[in-house]
Design an enzyme around this catalytic site. Structure first.
Site, PDB file in Angstrom:
ATOM      1  N   ALA A  52      14.432  -5.636  58.819  1.00  0.00           N
ATOM      2  CA  ALA A  52      13.145  -6.315  58.902  1.00  0.00           C
ATOM      3  C   ALA A  52      12.991  -7.081  60.200  1.00  0.00           C
ATOM      4  O   ALA A  52      11.899  -7.201  60.714  1.00  0.00           O
ATOM      5  CB  ALA A  52      13.000  -7.253  57.728  1.00  0.00           C
ATOM      6  N   VAL A  76      20.152  -2.384  64.870  1.00  0.00           N
ATOM      7  CA  VAL A  76      21.580  -2.302  65.097  1.00  0.00           C
ATOM      8  C   VAL A  76      21.883  -1.076  65.955  1.00  0.00           C
ATOM      9  O   VAL A  76      21.411   0.024  65.664  1.00  0.00           O
ATOM     10  CB  VAL A  76      22.356  -2.200  63.766  1.00  0.00           C
ATOM     11  CG1 VAL A  76      23.864  -2.219  64.029  1.00  0.00           C
ATOM     12  CG2 VAL A  76      21.968  -3.320  62.836  1.00  0.00           C
ATOM     13  N   ASP A  93      22.035 -11.147  48.678  1.00  0.00           N
ATOM     14  CA  ASP A  93      21.473  -9.794  48.748  1.00  0.00           C
ATOM     15  C   ASP A  93      22.562  -8.740  48.591  1.00  0.00           C
ATOM     16  O   ASP A  93      22.648  -7.814  49.378  1.00  0.00           O
ATOM     17  CB  ASP A  93      20.705  -9.611  50.064  1.00  0.00           C
ATOM     18  CG  ASP A  93      19.702  -8.444  49.995  1.00  0.00           C
ATOM     19  OD1 ASP A  93      19.387  -8.002  48.868  1.00  0.00           O
ATOM     20  OD2 ASP A  93      19.255  -7.988  51.059  1.00  0.00           O
TER      21      ASP A  93
END
Ligand SMILES: *[C@@H]1O[C@H](CO)[C@@H](O)[C@H](O)[C@H]1NC(C)=O
Ligand SMILES: *[C@@H]1O[C@H](CO)[C@@H](O)[C@H](O)[C@H]1NC(C)=O
Ligand SMILES: *[C@@H]1O[C@H](CO)[C@@H](O)[C@H](O)[C@H]1NC(C)=O
Length: 823
Positions: free
Chosen positions: A532, A536, A652
């Site tokens: 979001a 990477v 998460d």
């Protein structure tokens, strides 16, 4: 079908929008005394009045009256119809979306039979069109239709005739009807998209000439002319001819729908979605469906970001921004590197350069002061002013760098398009083979005018939100330090002077320069994944430093307060201070000017989601391997919760955030490591309670997120329980296709199988696991303890490890949380 959906099923029970949840908190319902069902002439409602301020349908399902809209400066009220029995009070119709009225305004069914919305001074704001004479009463039906009828109960006008952005089951859309999207998820005024059954019978979705509502660019069309659009109770939506022949199905549905509320809405992002919500009266639906609006299906099916390619207009997002699908099918507008949002509170308005443009008058002098930022899979299909064929990328770059009018080039298969600002229609999609090279001023080449800003820019930097992990669907996650924060304050004052040095010294982390990172990643070429607010890249460090790394580049975030520089340092320090074989290791970082990069050890075997749910390049792990993964993850969590110097709650945990070590195929020595546990937002203690801060992933999120309850390490235990059951069964926590109704929600199905003493059914196709049913049963029991609704009933991770290892007895778990209770 665009790539961003795969490999998810088209039904998103678990992924439906948190925005909706938040929305409900923004609408304040005003009072609660129901009026009689037939509304007689002379009745009225007053906005903000103390009593009797809405009219109900016979069953109470729908209400008609005033709703206060949050964010409107002077207590703005909307005359609306909403679902009244569900927590969210979702608005399905409104009269005055572009002209909110103030407290004291009234809606009146006058003695002479007309319906009138008037402001406090008596000025008429709205009245229905084409009612005709002879109204003898009004009524709100259980379908959600507010009607004016004559003495013979013949309907003279209905709100169904003038929809706003939503249609409901039994509603029939006639030719000439337009649904116009809201402006944003919280702003009900007419937005930038519409869906219309035109007078010529064609069904078309358009962008509007915002702020006008005329039809601009068609991004979806049914391509067959019909007479009406019907939405029947079974959840089918279709275009029919005058004699009732079905010409085109927009949505088909095989689910039983009698227990569901449904609605079809053109959302503010231009996507037309069919939503469902379990009826309160149906506990069985409540068990199967989360208590929120879930997307059953949507159209257009193609990536909405790429559908708007008009020569004028900005596309799905604003000028200079690009659109990218995230989090299930929801598109998001983003600013490229070097750009920032024009209006942080409204991301659809586009982006601005953060640097002074190239000065063309000082011929040649500014050459060499600009770089091209590579945006892979991202194109800006319009705004070309020059085009070249059969040239190399280097040539294409050179052409833009040496042209002071050039703002960007798109390069694709030896073709090069020069673009001028403002850039439009930008979008990112894995299927885009081209890339855009965007011209930005070099960091330290600030023109004189910019020197001033530089200092303040440094302070503006925000790095609160950080991501780690290589899944394309990585979600924002949280790190919560819920233990008392005395330590943090001390730490922050320590690092305040030279945050970076302090960080590096205290943790042995390596500090990199941006240039080093640029060369390690070969100019940020190979994308491993994007989340979001970060991307990477794969990188290679010199031998000495250990070879491959994953470099996480954090997006520049909208400015907040000056604390962010320090916050970044603090967070890096905490993450850098962790060290456990089941956590992905932070190797170093870069904190230079606008750049915030994190360098992690490289995990070559992708995520657990890739191998567990198939479809990836990695083989599905066998039963033994899966048990090892469960131990690894549990141990990593014990470390985060109990053993590191600052308690860390992951918030998460999900298979996408569990990365696998390259030895996984060598049986014994495999390791699973938790990623994304760090560098997230360090919540202050008070903040852990706020609803709006929920950023976990649906399906793995503990119920306390939805309640006014403290967030503790038990939220991770809950998510771990879901992951554990997924590990046992090699399937997602929720799956539709190929599963019987009772099997769809894994937690429920596992409990049922366990209750029937039939855990074998969960691993039927897995020979190895079938031979090890004692352990399978133990794991299922542990999983069921972990997903208990009451956090106190869930075991600590330490105990979970002992239970997994068989060191302690696992007692019989109670029935787990049912999803209806999660809001
Ligand atoms: C509403 O009025 C209509 C027509 O007069 C009548 O048929 C109906 O029964 C009334 N309903 C209620 C609930 O009073
Ligand atoms: C909704 O958005 C429009 C356009 O930006 C703005 O003019 C209006 O004031 C907003 N309404 C509210 C209630 O915020
Ligand atoms: C809705 O439409 C579908 C398709 O035409 C049909 O099979 C179904 O029976 C209809 N359901 C109702 C309740 O009318």
């Amino acid at each position: 079908m665009a790539s961003y959906y795969s490999p998810q099923p088209k039904f998103y029970y678990y992924y439906s929008s948190l925005i909706i949840l938040c929305l409900s908190t923004l609408l304040f319902r005003i009072n609660s005394q129901p009026a009689p069902r037939n509304i007689s002439l002379g009745s009225s409602l007053t906005a903000g009045a103390a009593s009797k301020d809405y009219w109900l349908s016979p069953s109470g399902e729908f209400a008609f009256g005033f709703q206060q809209v949050a964010g409107s400066s002077a207590n703005g009220f909307l005359l609306a119809i909403w679902y009244n029995k569900i927590a969210q009070k979702t608005i399905v119709w409104s009269a005055n979306r572009n002209e909110l009225v103030s407290s004291g305004s009234t809606v009146k069914l006058t003695k002479d039979g007309s319906l009138m919305l008037a402001d406090p001074s008596g000025r008429q704001i709205w009245g229905p069109n084409g009612v005709g004479a002879g109204v003898s009463y009004g009524a709100l039906f259980d379908t959600g239709n507010f009607v004016l009828a004559n003495r013979n109960a013949a309907v003279l006008w209905g709100s169904f005739d003038q929809p706003t952005d939503t249609i409901l089951p039994t509603q029939i859309v006639k030719r000439g009807t337009e649904l116009i999207s809201k402006y944003s998820s919280t702003n009900y005024s007419t937005g930038r998209f519409k869906f219309t059954l035109q007078n010529d019978g064609n069904l078309v979705a358009y962008t509007t000439f915002y702020p006008q509502t005329g039809s601009n660019f068609p991004y979806w069309a049914g391509n067959i002319a019909g007479n009406s659009v019907n939405f029947n109770k079974s959840g089918n939506v279709f275009l029919s001819s005058a004699n009732g022949t079905i010409l085109l199905y927009l949505f088909t549905n095989k689910e039983p729908t009698q227990d569901l509320h449904q609605r079809l809405t053109i959302d503010h992002d231009g996507v037309i979605r069919l939503y469902a919500y379990p009826k309160q009266s149906s506990p069985s639906a409540g068990r199967r469906w989360p208590a929120e609006w879930t997307t059953l299906s949507f159209m257009p099916e193609d990536n909405i970001c790429g559908l708007m390619r008009d020569n004028t207009g900005s596309g799905a997002c604003g000028f200079n921004s690009y659109c990218q699908i995230e989090d299930a099918q929801f598109p998001k507008c983003k600013c490229p590197q070097g750009y920032k949002f024009l209006d942080n509170s409204d991301e659809s308005r586009g982006c601005l350069k953060t640097f002074p443009p190239q000065d063309c008058s000082s011929a040649g002098k500014e050459e060499g002061l600009f770089d091209l930022v590579e945006m892979v899979n991202t194109i800006f299909p319009s705004g070309d002013y020059e085009y070249y064929e059969s040239i190399s990328e280097d040539m294409c770059r050179e052409l833009c760098l040496s042209d002071c009018l050039c703002d960007a080039v798109t390069y694709e298969r030896a073709s090069c398009w020069k673009k001028r600002a403002p850039l439009s229609n930008g979008y990112m999609d894995q299927e885009n083979t081209g890339k855009t090279l965007l011209k930005v001023r070099r960091q330290n080449s600030t023109s004189t005018a910019d020197k001033e800003n530089d200092r303040s820019k440094k302070l503006m930097m925000t790095a609160g939100w950080v991501l780690l992990g290589s899944s394309v669907f990585v979600n924002l996650l949280f790190l919560v330090a819920s233990c008392p924060w005395r330590n943090k304050n001390r730490m922050m004052s320590q690092v305040a002077d030279d945050s970076d040095e302090a960080t590096a010294l205290s943790t042995n982390l390596r500090r990199f320069t941006y240039r080093e990172m640029e060369s390690a990643t070969g100019g940020f070429k190979q994308v491993l994944g994007s989340g979001a607010s970060s991307t990477v890249y794969k990188g290679v460090l010199g031998e000495r430093s250990g070879g491959n790394v994953a470099v996480k580049v954090l997006d520049k975030l909208p400015e907040r307060d000056g604390h962010d520089v320090r916050e970044f340092a603090t967070e890096v320090k905490i993450i850098g201070g962790t060290n456990h074989k089941n956590l992905v290791k932070l190797v170093g970082y870069c904190n230079e000017g606008q750049h915030r990069l994190l360098v992690y050890e490289f995990m070559s075997n992708g995520s657990l989601a890739d191998s567990l749910f198939g479809g990836g390049a990695f083989p599905r792990p066998n039963w033994y391997t899966r048990t090892q993964i469960a131990y690894s993850v549990a141990r990593g969590l014990v470390y985060l919760h109990d053993e590191c110097s600052t308690q860390i709650i992951h918030c998460d945990i999900k298979p996408q955030n569990i990365l696998l070590d390259e030895n996984i195929l060598l049986d014994e020595s495999l390791t699973a490591k938790i990623s994304d546990f760090g560098l997230a937002k360090l919540l202050k203690v008070e903040q852990t309670r706020t609803m709006t801060a929920i950023r976990g992933t649906k399906g793995y999120v503990a119920p306390e997120w939805f309640r006014n309850m403290a967030i503790t390490t038990k939220v991770d235990v809950y998510s771990f329980g879901v992951v554990l059951l997924e590990l046992v069964c090699c399937r997602r926590g929720f799956e539709m296709e190929g599963y019987e109704e009772e099997e769809m929600v894994l937690v429920d199905w596992a409990h049922e199988c366990y209750g029937d003493r039939m855990v074998g059914r969960l691993v039927e196709k897995d020979e190895e696991a079938m031979k090890d049913l004692v352990k399978v049963e133990r794991f299922v029991k542990i999983g069921l303890w972990c997903v208990q609704e009451d956090p106190c009933l869930r075991p600590e991770m330490k105990k979970v490890v002992h239970m997994l290892e068989g060191a302690v007895e696992v007692s019989v778990p109670p029935s787990p949380a049912s999803y209806i209770n999660t809001v």
